[in-house]
Design an enzyme around this catalytic site. Structure first.
Site, PDB file in Angstrom:
ATOM      1  N   MET A 142      -4.331  -7.149  -6.949  1.00 50.61           N
ATOM      2  CA  MET A 142      -3.860  -8.236  -7.816  1.00 50.61           C
ATOM      3  C   MET A 142      -4.980  -9.204  -8.205  1.00 50.61           C
ATOM      4  SD  MET A 142      -0.801  -7.270  -8.076  1.00 50.61           S
ATOM      5  CE  MET A 142       0.217  -8.591  -8.715  1.00 50.61           C
TER       6      MET A 142
ATOM      7  N   HIS B  59       0.338   0.910 -13.350  1.00 44.27           N
ATOM      8  CA  HIS B  59       1.138  -0.273 -13.689  1.00 44.27           C
ATOM      9  C   HIS B  59       2.600   0.144 -13.849  1.00 44.27           C
ATOM     10  CE1 HIS B  59       1.922  -4.280 -15.130  1.00 44.27           C
ATOM     11  NE2 HIS B  59       2.711  -3.725 -16.034  1.00 44.27           N
TER      12      HIS B  59
ATOM     13  N   ASN C 246       1.442   3.076  -2.605  1.00 46.10           N
ATOM     14  CA  ASN C 246       0.670   4.023  -3.438  1.00 46.10           C
ATOM     15  C   ASN C 246      -0.552   4.530  -2.684  1.00 46.10           C
ATOM     16  OD1 ASN C 246       1.723   4.367  -6.359  1.00 46.10           O
ATOM     17  ND2 ASN C 246       2.077   2.218  -5.867  1.00 46.10           N
TER      18      ASN C 246
ATOM     19  N   ASN D   9      -6.057   2.448 -12.895  1.00 51.42           N
ATOM     20  CA  ASN D   9      -5.030   1.520 -12.430  1.00 51.42           C
ATOM     21  C   ASN D   9      -3.659   2.132 -12.681  1.00 51.42           C
ATOM     22  OD1 ASN D   9      -3.928  -0.964 -11.469  1.00 51.42           O
ATOM     23  ND2 ASN D   9      -3.539  -1.595 -13.588  1.00 51.42           N
TER      24      ASN D   9
ATOM     25  N   GLY E 170       0.775  -1.231   0.000  1.00 54.89           N
ATOM     26  CA  GLY E 170       0.000   0.000   0.000  1.00 54.89           C
ATOM     27  C   GLY E 170       0.807   1.282   0.000  1.00 54.89           C
TER      28      GLY E 170
HETATM   29  C1  GRF Z   1       2.926  -0.861  -7.713  1.00 53.08           C
HETATM   30  O1  GRF Z   1       4.170  -1.005  -8.319  1.00 53.08           O
HETATM   31  C2  GRF Z   1       1.843  -0.705  -8.756  1.00 53.08           C
HETATM   32  O2  GRF Z   1       2.293  -0.089  -9.925  1.00 53.08           O
HETATM   33  C3  GRF Z   1       1.482  -2.138  -9.053  1.00 53.08           C
HETATM   34  O3  GRF Z   1       1.555  -2.787  -7.807  1.00 53.08           O
HETATM   35  C4  GRF Z   1       2.499  -2.121  -6.972  1.00 53.08           C
HETATM   36  C5  GRF Z   1       1.799  -1.829  -5.675  1.00 53.08           C
HETATM   37  O4  GRF Z   1       2.688  -1.372  -4.688  1.00 53.08           O
HETATM   38  N1  GRF Z   1       0.185  -2.212  -9.691  1.00 53.08           N
HETATM   39  P1  GRF Z   1       2.118  -0.761  -3.347  1.00 53.08           P
HETATM   40  O5  GRF Z   1       1.229  -1.825  -2.694  1.00 53.08           O
HETATM   41  O6  GRF Z   1       1.341   0.472  -3.686  1.00 53.08           O
HETATM   42  O7  GRF Z   1       3.317  -0.476  -2.486  1.00 53.08           O
END
Ligand code: GRF
Length: 191
Positions: free
Chosen positions: A89, A108, A13, A106, A11
């Protein structure tokens, strides 16, 4: 406007988004964090910020569809306008996408359409390309697919390791995603 963030893990992000909401760089309400796993650190981040959390684990539902229906019920109850995927995921069925057309974002960690899938950073690193990056896109029924909103390059230096590249990518993500979410909100308000 109200939005929900979906996570499956650390988490980081989500944290960047929480920080941006708290500092008003994002001007919508983050009212819900959804996870498909009960033991992930992202849920702690949400709780620390006082945000409601909900866990929908696969084992608790007879089918993916039933799980999605339960998620949609909660989103509707909370009057969520759009959904932000941050390391979630799980692939949605068309049913879920149709509930929120053009309202699911999303992020990526590659320059889509290159290096789709769960290992976007590692796959780019091992392929020997000199440039990868980050993509924010609207979600459609295919994995890591849908209209691209914004991409940012990240150069792979000869001295980079997989770890250092991951750090660079995440640093870009944590700035880019809140900015794109805010521009999405502003465009949304005008339409
Ligand atoms: C990130 O690299 C995002 O781009 C991908 O999954 C990862 C999530 O990381 N979809 P976090 O859980 O936000 O640390």
């Amino acid at each position: 406007m109200k939005f929900a963030v979906f996570i499956s893990g650390n988490g980081s992000n989500l944290q960047a988004i929480i920080d941006a909401v708290q500092s008003k760089k994002i001007t919508a309400d983050l009212n819900l964090v959804v996870s498909n796993k009960s033991d992930v650190y992202g849920l702690e981040r949400a709780k620390k910020a006082g945000i409601e959390t909900a866990v929908f684990e696969r084992k608790d539902y007879v089918s993916l569809k039933k799980r999605e229906e339960a998620i949609v019920d909660l989103l509707k109850k909370k009057e969520i306008d759009f959904v932000v995927l941050a390391g979630y995921m799980v692939l949605f069925t068309p049913y879920f996408i149709q509930q929120y057309p053009n309202r699911i974002l999303n992020i990526h960690p590659s320059l889509l359409p290159d290096f789709k899938g769960a290992h976007g950073i590692k796959d780019a690193f091992e392929s020997g390309v000199q440039k990868t990056g980050v993509t924010v896109h609207l979600v459609d029924e295919e994995m890591d697919h849908g209209p691209i909103i914004k991409q940012q390059d990240v150069l792979i230096d000869p001295t980079d390791t997989l770890d250092s590249l991951e750090e660079k990518i995440h640093a870009v993500e944590h700035v880019l995603y809140p900015e794109v979410i805010q521009s999405y909100i502003e465009n949304f308000s005008q339409s």
